[in-house]
Design a protein around this motif. Structure first.
Motif, PDB file in Angstrom:
ATOM      1  N   TYR A   1      12.184   5.534   5.940  1.00  0.00           N
ATOM      2  CA  TYR A   1      10.767   5.665   6.262  1.00  0.00           C
ATOM      3  C   TYR A   1      10.382   4.699   7.378  1.00  0.00           C
ATOM      4  CZ  TYR A   1      10.125   8.269   1.880  1.00  0.00           C
ATOM      5  OH  TYR A   1      10.192   9.193   0.866  1.00  0.00           O
ATOM      6  N   ILE A   2       9.852   5.241   8.463  1.00  0.00           N
ATOM      7  CA  ILE A   2       9.293   4.442   9.544  1.00  0.00           C
ATOM      8  C   ILE A   2       7.773   4.452   9.336  1.00  0.00           C
ATOM      9  CG2 ILE A   2       9.143   4.120  12.035  1.00  0.00           C
ATOM     10  CD1 ILE A   2      12.007   4.062  10.942  1.00  0.00           C
ATOM     11  N   CYS A   3       7.215   3.346   8.906  1.00  0.00           N
ATOM     12  CA  CYS A   3       5.802   3.297   8.513  1.00  0.00           C
ATOM     13  C   CYS A   3       5.039   2.374   9.450  1.00  0.00           C
ATOM     14  CB  CYS A   3       5.654   2.775   7.082  1.00  0.00           C
ATOM     15  SG  CYS A   3       6.812   3.502   5.910  1.00  0.00           S
TER      16      CYS A   3
ATOM     17  N   GLU B   1      -2.633   8.127  10.085  1.00  0.00           N
ATOM     18  CA  GLU B   1      -3.406   9.217   9.476  1.00  0.00           C
ATOM     19  C   GLU B   1      -2.823   9.638   8.135  1.00  0.00           C
ATOM     20  OE1 GLU B   1      -2.318   9.152  12.584  1.00  0.00           O
ATOM     21  OE2 GLU B   1      -4.208   8.923  13.700  1.00  0.00           O
ATOM     22  N   GLN B   2      -1.495   9.721   8.048  1.00  0.00           N
ATOM     23  CA  GLN B   2      -0.851  10.137   6.798  1.00  0.00           C
ATOM     24  C   GLN B   2      -1.057   9.103   5.694  1.00  0.00           C
ATOM     25  OE1 GLN B   2       3.040  10.667   8.593  1.00  0.00           O
ATOM     26  NE2 GLN B   2       3.007  12.852   8.139  1.00  0.00           N
ATOM     27  N   ILE B   3      -0.966   7.826   6.051  1.00  0.00           N
ATOM     28  CA  ILE B   3      -1.125   6.771   5.052  1.00  0.00           C
ATOM     29  C   ILE B   3      -2.543   6.771   4.507  1.00  0.00           C
ATOM     30  CG2 ILE B   3      -1.099   4.272   4.673  1.00  0.00           C
ATOM     31  CD1 ILE B   3       1.111   4.146   6.865  1.00  0.00           C
ATOM     32  N   VAL B   4      -3.519   6.879   5.398  1.00  0.00           N
ATOM     33  CA  VAL B   4      -4.920   6.899   4.958  1.00  0.00           C
ATOM     34  C   VAL B   4      -5.197   8.138   4.112  1.00  0.00           C
ATOM     35  CG1 VAL B   4      -7.309   7.091   5.732  1.00  0.00           C
ATOM     36  CG2 VAL B   4      -5.757   5.494   6.874  1.00  0.00           C
TER      37      VAL B   4
ATOM     38  N   ILE C   1       0.837  -1.213   0.000  1.00  0.00           N
ATOM     39  CA  ILE C   1       0.000   0.000   0.000  1.00  0.00           C
ATOM     40  C   ILE C   1       0.865   1.254   0.000  1.00  0.00           C
ATOM     41  CG2 ILE C   1      -1.620   1.339   1.399  1.00  0.00           C
ATOM     42  CD1 ILE C   1      -2.793  -1.397   2.317  1.00  0.00           C
ATOM     43  N   VAL C   2       1.868   1.285   0.863  1.00  0.00           N
ATOM     44  CA  VAL C   2       2.724   2.467   0.969  1.00  0.00           C
ATOM     45  C   VAL C   2       3.534   2.677  -0.310  1.00  0.00           C
ATOM     46  CG1 VAL C   2       4.738   3.433   2.155  1.00  0.00           C
ATOM     47  CG2 VAL C   2       2.859   2.451   3.478  1.00  0.00           C
TER      48      VAL C   2
ATOM     49  N   GLU D   1      -6.597  10.899  -0.817  1.00  0.00           N
ATOM     50  CA  GLU D   1      -6.447  12.138  -1.567  1.00  0.00           C
ATOM     51  C   GLU D   1      -5.525  12.031  -2.773  1.00  0.00           C
ATOM     52  OE1 GLU D   1      -5.364  15.325   0.982  1.00  0.00           O
ATOM     53  OE2 GLU D   1      -7.184  15.179   2.200  1.00  0.00           O
ATOM     54  N   LYS D   2      -4.625  11.051  -2.768  1.00  0.00           N
ATOM     55  CA  LYS D   2      -3.687  10.903  -3.878  1.00  0.00           C
ATOM     56  C   LYS D   2      -3.022  12.245  -4.199  1.00  0.00           C
ATOM     57  CE  LYS D   2      -3.793   6.641  -5.538  1.00  0.00           C
ATOM     58  NZ  LYS D   2      -2.602   5.856  -5.823  1.00  0.00           N
TER      59      LYS D   2
END
Length: 543
Positions: A142-144, A176-179, A35-36, A184-185
């Protein structure tokens, strides 16, 4: 706040479970990686597979992406929890320790890594070391996670430990950032400028919106929407993100007339016969004078996409379009609601790119219809069948890649130059001889190759060579006079039945070549070898 977080958690959790099923992944963490990497780096599933390093002995490095220019290297750690209660916990400090240690080992080129990490990760690390000999790329860590970020003291510890590596940036991708990125793309903001002619312009302001109407030379406008302002590079499709229609092509009745008007002896009539172009931006500025230069921040073409593309086609046929003038309407506002209303009322348009430009071609429609007869959903437009079963969805970009590798014998180009699919090689791939049977054969072979790669994850070269194995299969089948141009499903199945034998021959041949090439070159890497056009020639010579 808790309710909002739960909504975000549920949104991501549903998507993670879907990706885990769709891509047959063994962990939720890998699904998060897909996804990321898809949403933040715009990678395809094939490219994502090549990035994944999540496995035993990965030392907390779950994915590594190296861009094709080798200017940027991105390293990812993914931490995922399946329960909402655990999502309230902070990213674990024990992971911080592991990340610090492996980054130090990579930058200090610790030789023992060859024994401490699994082969696929080591192959990535080796590629990084080879790049560092030639240049100094930028690094992003990146820490995801769908957990809370590290507590401040742990975050400080990580950043202080890695601050000695100049050019290394640390990014924390939260739930929150991932969603938000998924929904919003986000697009990259475009800054541009255009010169208006003479003193033929008019401005007005009303509260939180400002407008400017004027006339510009068509060539000046095309430079605004061209990649890097260079008309030889094509149009920058990101400037059409706010469009709801894709370009219908030069054969479209209206667009055909636009092109004819631009190429006619009476091209000066274009301004009178065309509705012009509508642009929006966050801010524009200029000096009030004759022929002012208008500078725009975050500019978008919201109406006139058909005109823009038709004009560009006319320019390619006859670059001397100096007599053509365009009516330009420019609106400045930071109010997204007003922007939406302008976009809606001017018949605005969505993302236009080379793939989308071809979406309405007759050949694409025919192929879609053919695939539907076999229960497949051929996606001539992005994600138009996203609610259908994943295994039945066929991406036309991937179809182009397998066709280039199999029939055009261009596996390196299919892997590294996908723009060719809907560019220079489009007519070679999609033409009157292109049938569902001819497309399904290499597509199904690639699926089988992917299945075999997953079974042998410990063999690093397989991660980079899927399209080359497909190409090798084609050469071996041809050598044995096997029909690779099927006209019915049964003929495809006949080839599939012999897959195991030919796959074994193909991988052994490539393994032998890899052994020879790696022994000759101390700087050999699988990544570079399978990007090279020479590799296909070497394989062909061996067969």
């Amino acid at each position: 706040m808790e309710g909002k977080n739960f909504v975000d958690f549920t949104t991501l959790n549903l998507k993670v479970n879907k990706y885990k099923k769709d891509y047959n992944l063994d962990t939720h963490s890998k699904a998060l990686a897909y996804i990321v990497l898809e949403n933040f780096l715009s990678l395809s599933p094939l490219e994502i597979e090549e990035c994944i390093t999540d496995a035993p002995n990965d030392r907390s490095i779950d994915a590594v992406f190296i861009d094709k220019e080798e200017e940027h290297i991105s390293i990812f750690n993914f931490e995922y929890t399946e329960t909402f209660d655990n999502s309230k916990k902070n990213f674990p400090g024990s992971e911080i320790d592991k990340i610090i240690n492996i980054v130090n080992d990579i930058f200090f080129k610790k030789e023992d890594l060859v024994r401490e990490v699994h082969p696929i990760l080591y192959d990535k690390i080796k590629s990084i070391w080879e790049i560092l000999i030639r240049k100094i790329p930028s690094f992003k860590l990146y820490i995801c996670s769908n957990k809370e970020p590290p507590i401040p003291t742990e975050k400080d510890r990580l950043e202080n430990a890695l601050t000695k590596y100049h050019g290394l940036e640390i990014h924390y991708l939260t739930l929150e950032q991932i969603v938000k990125q998924i929904i919003e793309k986000k697009r990259e903001k475009i800054y541009g400028e255009i010169k208006l002619i003479d003193i033929q312009y008019f401005e007005r302001t009303d509260g939180d919106i400002r407008g400017l109407i004027g006339t510009a030379e068509a060539k000046e406008f095309l430079k605004l929407v061209a990649l890097d302002g260079d008309l030889n590079l094509g149009l920058n499709e990101d400037i059409f993100d706010d469009n709801v229609r894709v370009y219908l092509g030069s054969k479209n009745k209206i667009n055909k007339k636009i092109i004819e008007s631009a190429l006619s002896d009476k091209d000066y009539l274009f301004w009178y016969l065309n509705n012009g172009i509508t642009l929006t931006c966050e801010k524009f500025q200029y000096i009030k004078q004759r022929m002012p230069l208008i500078k725009m921040h975050n500019v978008q073409v919201v109406n006139g996409g058909q005109t823009t593309h038709a004009l560009y086609e006319a320019y390619r046929q006859k670059p001397e379009i100096d007599n053509i003038l365009l009516l330009i309407r420019l609106y400045e506002t930071e109010d997204t609601e007003i922007t939406y209303k302008i976009t809606e009322s001017t018949n605005s348009q969505t993302l236009v790119n080379s793939r989308d430009l071809r979406a309405n071609d007759d050949i694409q429609k025919r192929i879609e219809e053919q695939f539907s007869q076999f229960g497949y959903f051929y996606e001539r437009k992005r994600n138009i069948y996203q609610n259908e079963e994943y295994s039945k969805r066929i991406n036309n970009e991937l179809i182009g890649q397998v066709y280039m590798s199999f029939y055009l014998e261009m596996p390196a180009e299919a892997k590294a130059q996908k723009t060719l699919i809907f560019g220079d090689k489009y007519d070679n791939i999609f033409n009157e001889e292109t049938t569902v049977f001819k497309l399904l054969l290499p597509y199904e072979l690639l699926n089988l190759i992917s299945d075999e790669r997953k079974k042998r994850a410990e063999v690093p070269f397989l991660l980079h060579s899927s399209l080359h194995i497909l190409y090798t299969l084609k050469l071996l089948l041809e050598k044995d006079h096997v029909n690779i141009n099927p006209s019915k499903k049964e003929e495809i199945q006949d080839v599939i039945k012999s897959f195991d034998d030919y796959y074994s021959k193909a991988t052994k041949l490539i393994q032998d070549i890899v052994n020879i090439e790696s022994s000759k070159d101390p700087n050999y890497s699988h990544s570079n070898f399978f990007k090279s056009k020479k590799t296909a020639k070497i394989i062909k010579e061996k067969i």
